[in-house]
Design an enzyme around this catalytic site. Structure first.
Site, PDB file in Angstrom:
ATOM      1  N   GLY A   1     -19.624 -17.335  -6.517  1.00  0.00           N
ATOM      2  CA  GLY A   1     -20.329 -17.724  -5.321  1.00  0.00           C
ATOM      3  C   GLY A   1     -20.342 -16.473  -4.121  1.00  0.00           C
ATOM      4  O   GLY A   1     -19.326 -16.257  -4.079  1.00  0.00           O
TER       5      GLY A   1
ATOM      6  N   THR B   1     -20.799 -16.088  -0.306  1.00  0.00           N
ATOM      7  CA  THR B   1     -21.080 -16.397   1.124  1.00  0.00           C
ATOM      8  C   THR B   1     -21.953 -15.733   1.870  1.00  0.00           C
ATOM      9  O   THR B   1     -21.463 -14.652   2.433  1.00  0.00           O
ATOM     10  CB  THR B   1     -19.816 -16.704   1.789  1.00  0.00           C
ATOM     11  OG1 THR B   1     -19.144 -15.391   1.989  1.00  0.00           O
ATOM     12  CG2 THR B   1     -18.687 -17.482   1.043  1.00  0.00           C
TER      13      THR B   1
ATOM     14  N   VAL C   1     -15.214 -15.415  -5.589  1.00  0.00           N
ATOM     15  CA  VAL C   1     -15.970 -15.628  -4.421  1.00  0.00           C
ATOM     16  C   VAL C   1     -16.252 -14.350  -3.660  1.00  0.00           C
ATOM     17  O   VAL C   1     -14.988 -13.615  -3.589  1.00  0.00           O
ATOM     18  CB  VAL C   1     -15.293 -16.799  -3.583  1.00  0.00           C
ATOM     19  CG1 VAL C   1     -16.113 -16.897  -2.158  1.00  0.00           C
ATOM     20  CG2 VAL C   1     -15.292 -18.038  -4.087  1.00  0.00           C
ATOM     21  N   LYS C   2     -17.264 -14.000  -3.443  1.00  0.00           N
ATOM     22  CA  LYS C   2     -17.530 -12.744  -2.655  1.00  0.00           C
ATOM     23  C   LYS C   2     -17.970 -13.320  -1.287  1.00  0.00           C
ATOM     24  O   LYS C   2     -18.771 -14.004  -0.874  1.00  0.00           O
ATOM     25  CB  LYS C   2     -18.701 -12.107  -3.174  1.00  0.00           C
ATOM     26  CG  LYS C   2     -19.322 -10.985  -2.371  1.00  0.00           C
ATOM     27  CD  LYS C   2     -20.541 -10.210  -2.974  1.00  0.00           C
ATOM     28  CE  LYS C   2     -21.202  -9.151  -2.014  1.00  0.00           C
ATOM     29  NZ  LYS C   2     -22.095  -8.539  -2.755  1.00  0.00           N
ATOM     30  N   THR C   3     -17.168 -12.585  -0.422  1.00  0.00           N
ATOM     31  CA  THR C   3     -17.350 -12.840   1.153  1.00  0.00           C
ATOM     32  C   THR C   3     -16.984 -11.531   1.998  1.00  0.00           C
ATOM     33  O   THR C   3     -16.832 -10.738   1.391  1.00  0.00           O
ATOM     34  CB  THR C   3     -16.069 -14.147   1.430  1.00  0.00           C
ATOM     35  OG1 THR C   3     -16.818 -14.409   2.693  1.00  0.00           O
ATOM     36  CG2 THR C   3     -14.941 -13.623   1.549  1.00  0.00           C
TER      37      THR C   3
END
Ligand code: R5P
Length: 292
Positions: free
Chosen positions: A174, A176, A204-206
């Site tokens: 996912g 962001t 998760v990439k953020t």
């Protein structure tokens, strides 16, 4: 449904307590199937637990970005220095030799292009699972607009991709996404990363932010940081170093590598931070020595 207003503020992230060991090196992913674990072990090094993803998927919303005018010229020679190639099926098939045998994190959504004022309007699934398997994807990247106009649509896409991913053993990352009007605060990233993990993202990439260790602690699966706009090499290495020190399991970096004065040296320097425990200063010295 839980109330949105009047809740006690979250504050205790138990930073001194390690996440439970589920018998698999990647956080929160011990209860997944063999195929999923095999793919995760191509994304994250079982030795360091970390990853260097080379992001060159920008063309899917931006067209030919600086440095990506010719993927065959600028990106193909760089790929051997990264662990994972993050690109679209179009870029991979047309410009990247399959013989490189690198893990692929396939950009699997289509989103609003840069022609739109509000790019956070949402997206759709751009690749089905059969095609992702044909591309031998080790993961799918799904853009999510928490707090943006496209929140509902993009989270629906994430959920359906996670369903298919669990069915076939393909982890979903996912991402962001931050639109023009959207916040880029620790509070926002704490919220967005946790939502994506709870909805089924296996990673998760953020964006890196202050209090990043809290963002990492509150996200039950591995986090990788996005690179963002081009910074001077020393600053980009400091960002990567601080993120790893805060518990990030790697980077998914594009412009700070391929727009560098020396992309190969920069990619190798980032890998030193991510996999070999180099400080930002050591990595920058390494970059300079490789560049010259
Ligand atoms: C981000 O959400 C997109 O996937 C980008 O196209 C890309 O990954 C950004 O990479 P960078 O910000 O490091 O250039």
């Amino acid at each position: 449904m839980a109330d949105a207003i009047g809740n006690k503020a979250a504050k205790d992230y138990h930073l001194d307590v390690a996440a439970p060991d589920q018998g698999f090196f990647a956080k929160g992913l011990g209860n997944t199937d063999w195929g999923m674990k095999n793919r995760l072990s191509r994304i994250f090094s079982p030795k360091s637990g970390n990853t260097v993803m080379l992001a060159f998927d920008h063309g899917y919303i931006m067209g030919s970005t600086a440095g990506l005018e010719r993927l065959d010229v600028s990106i193909a020679p760089l790929c051997e220095y990264a662990d994972v190639l993050m690109g679209t099926r179009g870029a991979l098939r047309s410009c990247i030799p399959p013989t490189l045998n690198k893990a692929v994190c396939l950009r699997a959504t289509h989103d609003s292009s840069v022609l739109f004022e509000d790019m956070s309007q949402g997206c759709g699934l751009g690749v089905d699972m059969e095609e992702a398997l044909r591309m031998n994807a080790s993961a799918l990247a799904i853009q999510c607009f928490v707090g943006g106009a496209g929140e509902r649509d993009s989270l629906e896409v994430l959920c359906r991709a996670a369903d298919a991913g669990y069915r076939y053993g393909v982890p979903v990352m996912g991402v962001t996404a931050v639109g023009k009007e959207m916040e880029r605060t620790p509070k926002y990233f704490l919220l967005a990363t946790r939502i994506l993990a709870e909805l089924g993202a296996s990673m998760v990439k953020t964006y890196f932010c202050e209090d990043f260790e809290k963002v990492v602690a509150a996200c039950p699966v591995p986090i990788v940081i996005a690179g963002g706009k081009k910074l001077p090499e020393a600053e980009a290495l400091t960002m990567a170093y601080r993120a790893i020190q805060s518990g990030a399991r790697g980077v998914d970096m594009g412009r700070n590598i391929f727009q560098s004065d020396c992309p190969v040296a920069m990619c190798k320097a980032v890998a030193k931070v991510v996999h070999q425990g180099f400080t930002d200063k050591e990595a920058y010295e390494f970059y300079l020595s490789e560049k010259n």
